[in-house]
Enzyme design. Structure first.
Site, PDB file in Angstrom:
ATOM      1  N   HIS A 151       0.829  -1.199   0.000  1.00 38.99           N
ATOM      2  CA  HIS A 151       0.000   0.000   0.000  1.00 38.99           C
ATOM      3  C   HIS A 151       0.863   1.248   0.000  1.00 38.99           C
ATOM      4  O   HIS A 151       1.992   1.239   0.476  1.00 38.99           O
ATOM      5  CB  HIS A 151      -0.981   0.015   1.183  1.00 38.99           C
ATOM      6  CG  HIS A 151      -0.367  -0.031   2.531  1.00 38.99           C
ATOM      7  ND1 HIS A 151       0.211  -1.177   3.065  1.00 38.99           N
ATOM      8  CD2 HIS A 151      -0.244   0.913   3.493  1.00 38.99           C
ATOM      9  CE1 HIS A 151       0.645  -0.926   4.282  1.00 38.99           C
ATOM     10  NE2 HIS A 151       0.396   0.345   4.572  1.00 38.99           N
ATOM     11  N   HIS A 164       0.747   5.394   0.907  1.00 45.16           N
ATOM     12  CA  HIS A 164       0.077   6.472   1.636  1.00 45.16           C
ATOM     13  C   HIS A 164       0.207   7.767   0.841  1.00 45.16           C
ATOM     14  O   HIS A 164       1.310   8.097   0.381  1.00 45.16           O
ATOM     15  CB  HIS A 164       0.751   6.701   3.002  1.00 45.16           C
ATOM     16  CG  HIS A 164       0.691   5.544   3.923  1.00 45.16           C
ATOM     17  ND1 HIS A 164      -0.182   5.496   4.987  1.00 45.16           N
ATOM     18  CD2 HIS A 164       1.413   4.401   3.966  1.00 45.16           C
ATOM     19  CE1 HIS A 164       0.011   4.360   5.642  1.00 45.16           C
ATOM     20  NE2 HIS A 164       0.972   3.688   5.051  1.00 45.16           N
TER      21      HIS A 164
END
Length: 144
Positions: free
Chosen positions: A104, A106
């Site tokens: 992932h 950010h």
């Protein structure tokens, strides 16, 4: 040796619809949604749908789709929050700061002189996350 991908991680559960998320963008290969413990207003996560523990085990095609979505969503996040800049974080393995073991990225809109909050600062208000997600979706719609 790097541990294998855990299909029961929280982001895999979000992808399967088992856990709700404030979604801002989705395509065939990626999903973007609000971070529930934001370090700043508009903190958004972008993940691949392909099971990847981190950057180092992801397929090149997965990374290509992810970075394209990171750029698209990042532009919308910056616009939606009228930010001066954008901080992009991507962590790998515990020693690198990773706490959820699904790849992932950010995205955090930034303003001059405003520090980031701690990520462990607690859960954000659901209504605020919903409003932030709507702002980002509107910026995405305007960019089309």
């Amino acid at each position: 040796m790097t541990p294998s991908y855990d299909p029961d991680n929280i982001f895999a559960k979000i992808l399967r619809g088992e856990i709700p998320a404030h979604k801002v963008y989705e395509d065939e290969h990626t999903l973007a949604f609000m971070d529930v413990m934001p370090q700043g207003e508009g903190h958004t996560l972008v993940i691949p749908k392909a099971p990847s523990r981190g950057l180092l085990d992801a397929e090149p095609a997965t990374l290509a789709a992810l970075i394209a979505s990171v750029q698209r969503v990042g532009r919308a996040v910056k616009k939606a929050f009228q930010a001066d800049g954008l901080t992009v974080f991507q962590y790998n393995e515990p020693a690198g700061g990773q706490t959820v073991f699904h790849l992932h990225v950010h995205l955090i809109p930034r303003r001059e002189g405003v520090p980031l909050k701690r990520h462990e600062g607690g859960m954000a208000d659901n209504a605020v996350l919903a409003e932030h997600a709507a702002r980002i979706r509107a910026a995405l719609d305007a960019a089309v």
